[in-house]
Write an enzyme that holds these catalytic residues in place. Sequence first.
Site, short mmCIF file in Angstrom:
data_model
loop_
_atom_site.label_atom_id
_atom_site.label_comp_id
_atom_site.label_asym_id
_atom_site.label_seq_id
_atom_site.Cartn_x
_atom_site.Cartn_y
_atom_site.Cartn_z
CB CYS A 48 37.76 -2.45 -24.51
SG CYS A 48 37.65 -3.52 -23.06
CB CYS A 80 40.91 -3.60 -22.77
SG CYS A 80 39.46 -4.57 -23.12
CG ASP A 81 42.66 -0.15 -24.32
OD1 ASP A 81 43.51 -1.03 -24.15
OD2 ASP A 81 41.95 -0.08 -25.34
#
Length: 310
Positions: free
Chosen positions: A133, A136-137
């Site tokens: 993701c 997200c990261d």
Amino acid sequence: MDTWDAVIIGAGSAGLSAGIYAVRSGLKTLVLDEKFAGGTIADASLVVNYPGFAEINGGELAEKMASHCRKVGAIIHDLEPATELELMGETKIVKTSAATYEAKAVIFSTGSHYRELGAKGEKEFRGKGVSYCGVCDGPFFKGKRVLIVGGGNTACTTTLYLSGLASEVIVIHRKQKFRAEESLISDISTKNNVKIMWNTEIQEIKGDKQVKSVSLIDNMTNKTTELAVDAVFVQVGEAPNSQLAKAAGVETDEHGYIKVDGNQQTNLMGVFAAGDVSNQPIKQVGTAVGQGITAALEAYSYIKRPYYRK
Ligand SMILES: Cc1cc2nc3c(=O)[nH]c(=O)nc-3n(C[C@H](O)[C@H](O)[C@H](O)COP(=O)(O)OP(=O)(O)OC[C@H]3O[C@@H](n4cnc5c(N)ncnc54)[C@H](O)[C@@H]3O)c2cc1C
């Protein structure tokens, strides 16, 4: 035993829309989620294609859908995965990590999960530089050199997103052409810090405590290359969360997506599926919402109308 008209498994865009329509049709409705209500769209930094919201953060859209569903009266149980089902009879049994419920109708809206590459080192470095993701990261790799694997819409969207954070983005794709929207491809071509390597696959992800490098192979020439990278973003698609349904006798297609007709009806009476877990071809919030609505109204027809088609 706790008895409901409709139990909806999965509280993403499809399940929450189904929840809103089921409750408003007068059905006593329980929505279950193994995580928190909102679903996958919460992973998107920016959503620009859902009508009514020219620009909205994915997390905010997910939260709005969940609070709307709660507001109309659906009961949502977060952190309660469905674990086992009995769906053949008129009364459906839904077992979860916490309880056993009876329902007249069940709607599957369990979405999908990220597909893995199966490369050496992928599991070992998951969460240590291997990510599925970008949104997200990605911020952890600001100013770093990152590798993206894939060639579809998700890989291209992630490429654009990470090009604004990372110092250098290398995209590898096993084919010679992206399979993505033209506008995404043309936006990528304007990014100076993005390099694309066609016909290239990962052989191994290496590192110590964190990812440090990858071994790549050109699948046309078999030439191998070692490349120093700080992160590997695997963006090679998704697979449906349909194992539970399948185990209970719900038919899936050859890729594991739940087979539905135009009314979101599965092969079992009183069992419906909507959103990314179904075999409807388009996987978007808008389509998940529409399918969730159809599934809920069909569940209502199935439960309340004696002349429901068989
Ligand atoms: C990074 C990213 C960006 C995206 N951007 C966009 C975009 O800009 N516009 C757009 O339209 N679409 C976008 N999408 C696609 C969109 O997120 C999906 O199409 C949509 O979320 C599908 O909704 P769904 O309800 O079918 O599944 P999901 O939203 O995935 O919800 C499924 C839910 O089921 C739950 N669940 C699974 N198994 C169980 C179980 N056994 N018991 C209980 N609960 C369970 C999960 O926890 C999850 O909450 C994006 C997707 C990603 C990954």
